[in-house]
Scaffold this motif. Sequence first.
Motif, short mmCIF file in Angstrom:
data_model
loop_
_atom_site.label_atom_id
_atom_site.label_comp_id
_atom_site.label_asym_id
_atom_site.label_seq_id
_atom_site.Cartn_x
_atom_site.Cartn_y
_atom_site.Cartn_z
N VAL A 4 0.87 -1.19 0.00
CA VAL A 4 0.00 0.00 0.00
C VAL A 4 0.90 1.24 0.00
CG1 VAL A 4 -1.78 1.25 1.28
CG2 VAL A 4 -1.69 -1.26 1.38
N PRO A 5 0.67 2.18 -0.91
CA PRO A 5 1.52 3.38 -0.89
C PRO A 5 1.31 4.17 0.40
CG PRO A 5 -0.18 3.55 -2.59
CD PRO A 5 -0.31 2.20 -2.00
N ARG A 6 2.36 4.82 0.82
CA ARG A 6 2.39 5.51 2.10
C ARG A 6 2.98 6.90 1.87
NH1 ARG A 6 1.91 2.60 6.89
NH2 ARG A 6 1.54 0.69 5.74
N ALA A 7 2.55 7.87 2.65
CA ALA A 7 3.18 9.19 2.57
C ALA A 7 3.40 9.71 3.99
CB ALA A 7 2.30 10.15 1.77
N LEU A 52 1.87 17.96 -3.59
CA LEU A 52 1.86 16.51 -3.83
C LEU A 52 0.53 15.85 -3.48
CD1 LEU A 52 5.45 15.58 -2.60
CD2 LEU A 52 4.62 15.58 -4.96
N MET A 53 -0.27 16.49 -2.60
CA MET A 53 -1.49 15.87 -2.12
C MET A 53 -2.40 15.40 -3.24
SD MET A 53 -1.84 15.24 0.95
CE MET A 53 -1.38 15.66 2.60
N ILE A 62 -1.62 8.25 4.73
CA ILE A 62 -0.77 9.37 5.14
C ILE A 62 -0.47 9.27 6.63
CG2 ILE A 62 -0.61 11.89 5.35
CD1 ILE A 62 -2.40 12.08 2.88
N GLU A 63 0.82 9.27 6.97
CA GLU A 63 1.22 9.25 8.38
C GLU A 63 1.66 10.66 8.74
OE1 GLU A 63 3.56 5.98 9.69
OE2 GLU A 63 2.68 4.64 8.18
N ASP A 64 0.98 11.21 9.74
CA ASP A 64 1.18 12.62 10.05
C ASP A 64 2.27 12.82 11.11
OD1 ASP A 64 0.90 15.30 10.13
OD2 ASP A 64 -0.92 15.29 11.35
N HIS A 65 3.38 13.44 10.68
CA HIS A 65 4.45 13.80 11.61
C HIS A 65 4.62 15.32 11.64
CE1 HIS A 65 5.62 9.64 12.31
NE2 HIS A 65 5.75 9.43 11.01
N SER A 66 3.53 16.02 11.48
CA SER A 66 3.58 17.50 11.46
C SER A 66 4.29 18.02 12.70
CB SER A 66 2.16 18.07 11.42
OG SER A 66 1.54 17.68 10.22
N GLY A 67 5.14 19.01 12.49
CA GLY A 67 5.89 19.58 13.60
C GLY A 67 7.17 18.82 13.92
#
Length: 438
Positions: A4-7, A52-53, A62-67
């Motif tokens: 599964v593609p991941r971002a 890119l979205m 989408i794995e969120d690592h914001s900050g």
Amino acid sequence: RSDVPRALRGHVLQFNASPFCEDPTSAITDWQDGLIVIQDGLIHAVGQADDLMGTLPEGTIIEDHSGKLILPGFIDCHAHYPQSEVIASYGTQLIEWLNTYTFPAEAKFRDKAYAQAAANVYLAESFRNGITSASVYCTVHPESAEALFEAASTFSMRMIAGKVLMDRNAPDNLRDTAQSGYDDSKRLIEAWHGKGRNLYCITPRFAPTSTPQQLEAAGALWKEHPGTLVQTHTSENLKEIEWVKTLYPDHTDYVGVYEHFGLLGKGSILGHAIHLSDRERAVISESGTGVAHCPTSNTFIGSGLFDVKEAHYGAHPFRVGLATDVGGGSSFSMLSTMRTAYEIAQLRGYSLHPAQAYYLSTVGSAKALYLEDRIGNLMPGMEADITVIDMHSTELIRHRMSYADTLTEALFTQMILGDDRAIAATYVNGKKVYEKPS
Ligand code: GUN
Ligand code: ZN
């Protein structure tokens, strides 16, 4: 079958050039709200999240690592996995340290089950520190290398490793022979080199523990197996250098021994290389040999201070990577390793810029291993080995970060004050292998 593609979304950093230049900061490209798109273990795209979205493949998670900072995974270009159990051993320098602590520990790796357990501890600790790839010394026992390659394979990790060659000046239960060392290494190359992401590294421990016959066999083996790597130690400790002079009296110098036996060149990595002559620097430079800078080992076992400036700007520049040298080194943390590299530079009278320190532990190590087209940077087409940094991992770091105005200052704060607590997540081959418990 495709994954599964991941971002990954967060503050993404990339090296666009070497920071060993007038303006080190200019070597970093960053996207504060960036995205890395991963498919089948490779980086598919890197850039601004907004851009890119709209282009993501159907079903992308989408794995969120914001900050948080998203960096290339750290590459430890010199470590000894069997020595995790003797890290922090008191009171000795190199030769005595080997005899007192290291050799007794390594003797236990004849037992495959023991080696398997140690390999698992080693990999877990590496991932907990954001290390996604390493060039690793096993012990003299082929079982020790099998155990590590097997463990690394379960994560599809780019593991570079080899069984140690040592046929003299070591206890009976830790010696091979020139012939058995050659045969065992050859079998391991056939079984593991290029299998998945594993690469074999022919590993004569260092000149004092190998006869000339063994070094000759190692050189022959390398010639017979292009694409494999070579690793050994050189010029770490002054007594060691004197010892090499008595063991190899007909050679010009320590590096000259390896030169003579065909053990220098692209894909050969010399550990330490602290006390080098101009001639030795010239041979390393001209042959394309890489050097592993092991800062916490330089200081912990009191060997000396590697000259990272001379290595980059001197008359004979060469490729340098950063390494823990566990367990002569005192930490698995590449951030702590960068801190000690900075302190060593300070003791030598110059500064190691944070862009340079992070480069050494990623692109630098990849270049020392001649793997820079595959690992060490976040570029489309490269392998998806990624480290995520929590920039507020302790109260002190949180406080200091509230006064940091620039990316450079933030990077510096992390490498001086951060450790394993700063590693939020580690990805190997596009898959999460570590996440900090919340
Ligand atoms: N030189 C030869 N063997 C070793 C080792 O295991 N660790 C370090 N630091 N130096 C060495
Ligand atoms: Zn070492």
